[in-house]
Design a protein around this motif. Structure first.
Motif, short mmCIF file in Angstrom:
data_model
loop_
_atom_site.label_atom_id
_atom_site.label_comp_id
_atom_site.label_asym_id
_atom_site.label_seq_id
_atom_site.Cartn_x
_atom_site.Cartn_y
_atom_site.Cartn_z
N UNK A 1 0.81 -1.21 0.00
CA UNK A 1 0.00 0.00 0.00
C UNK A 1 0.85 1.27 0.00
N UNK A 2 1.81 1.35 0.90
CA UNK A 2 2.61 2.57 1.05
C UNK A 2 3.41 2.87 -0.21
N UNK A 3 4.01 1.83 -0.78
CA UNK A 3 4.81 2.01 -1.99
C UNK A 3 3.94 2.48 -3.16
N UNK A 4 2.75 1.90 -3.30
CA UNK A 4 1.85 2.28 -4.38
C UNK A 4 1.38 3.73 -4.22
N UNK A 5 1.05 4.11 -2.99
CA UNK A 5 0.61 5.48 -2.73
C UNK A 5 1.72 6.48 -3.03
N UNK A 6 2.95 6.14 -2.64
CA UNK A 6 4.09 7.02 -2.90
C UNK A 6 4.33 7.16 -4.40
N UNK A 7 4.24 6.06 -5.13
CA UNK A 7 4.45 6.11 -6.58
C UNK A 7 3.38 6.95 -7.28
N UNK A 8 2.13 6.82 -6.83
CA UNK A 8 1.06 7.62 -7.43
C UNK A 8 1.28 9.10 -7.12
N UNK A 9 1.70 9.40 -5.91
CA UNK A 9 2.05 10.78 -5.55
C UNK A 9 3.13 11.31 -6.48
N UNK A 10 4.14 10.49 -6.76
CA UNK A 10 5.23 10.91 -7.65
C UNK A 10 4.73 11.16 -9.06
N UNK A 11 3.76 10.38 -9.52
CA UNK A 11 3.18 10.61 -10.85
C UNK A 11 2.64 12.03 -10.95
N UNK A 12 1.78 12.39 -10.01
CA UNK A 12 1.17 13.72 -10.05
C UNK A 12 2.22 14.81 -9.84
N UNK A 13 3.12 14.61 -8.88
CA UNK A 13 4.14 15.61 -8.59
C UNK A 13 5.04 15.85 -9.80
N UNK A 14 5.50 14.78 -10.44
CA UNK A 14 6.42 14.93 -11.56
C UNK A 14 5.74 15.51 -12.79
N UNK A 15 4.47 15.20 -13.00
CA UNK A 15 3.72 15.80 -14.11
C UNK A 15 3.55 17.30 -13.87
N UNK A 16 3.19 17.68 -12.66
CA UNK A 16 3.01 19.09 -12.34
C UNK A 16 4.34 19.85 -12.45
N UNK A 17 5.42 19.25 -11.97
CA UNK A 17 6.74 19.90 -12.07
C UNK A 17 7.17 20.01 -13.53
N UNK A 18 6.90 18.98 -14.33
CA UNK A 18 7.26 19.02 -15.76
C UNK A 18 6.48 20.12 -16.46
N UNK A 19 5.21 20.29 -16.10
CA UNK A 19 4.41 21.37 -16.69
C UNK A 19 4.99 22.73 -16.32
#
Length: 203
Positions: free
Chosen positions: A127-145
């Motif tokens: 659970x924790x690893x999946x939640x962290x990875x999903x957080x990274x998806x949104x964070x990295x997309x927003x930072x890339x934008x």
């Protein structure tokens, strides 16, 4: 900051119904995690429809490691962008790790950029690893934008059904990550969270 035509800002929306998290495990905090901020609400919108129809600087594409996953969002983006996008992915041998983001031109899309990311699969024992990875998806997309200078971003729901993420948990991760980014960064000026037809928005 002007929102895409036809998109209502969160601050202009009606009051949303309260969600009962009593049965959700693990449940989000019962007390408000973030204080009301009109400036943040002016930069956020929720919209359901064809993500490629929005007049924004960047759109997100939820895909797999080879940027070739077949899902409703990805197929629509590829179709409207035209063959040049697929050609670039193949020619450059583009790949994207789980939680990372890769930027390509939008080609025939209305948007200048496509931000590709790979959502993790959800397994309860991790659970924790999946939640962290999903957080990274949104964070990295927003930072890339932000790095691309995008003043507006159409952000699709990244957890496709095949990834098996509990919808409430995925929504909590998405909204928390977006809120923190909007507090810390000026760009993108407007984030439109999109539910793709015929998929219903799960927030």
């Amino acid at each position: 900051m002007r929102a895409p035509s036809g998109v209502v800002r969160w601050s202009q929306s009606g009051v949303a119904p309260l969600t009962d998290y009593a049965a959700v495990s693990p449940s989000p905090a019962t007390a408000p995690q973030y204080l009301y901020d009109e400036r943040i609400n002016q930069r956020l919108a929720f919209w359901q429809g064809d993500i490629t129809a929005l007049d924004v600087d960047a759109v997100t594409n939820t895909t797999d490691e080879t940027l070739s996953e077949c899902n409703a969002i990805s197929e629509r983006i590829m179709q409207v962008a035209g063959p040049e996008l697929k050609e670039e992915i193949v020619t450059r041998g583009l790949e994207c790790g789980t939680g990372e983001a890769v930027v390509t031109p939008g080609y025939q899309l209305r948007s200048r950029h496509v931000l590709h990311t790979v959502c993790p699969n959800y397994l309860p024992q991790y659970h924790t690893a999946a939640e962290t990875s999903l957080h990274n998806c949104y964070k990295n997309v927003l930072c890339a934008a932000s790095e691309a200078g995008a003043r507006s971003l159409a952000l699709c729901v990244l957890n496709t059904p095949r990834r098996n993420f509990p919808p409430d948990l995925a929504a909590h991760v998405a909204l928390s990550t977006i809120r923190r980014h909007l507090e810390q960064c000026a760009l993108p000026g407007v984030v439109v969270v999109c539910g793709f037809w015929p998929i219903k928005l799960r927030f």
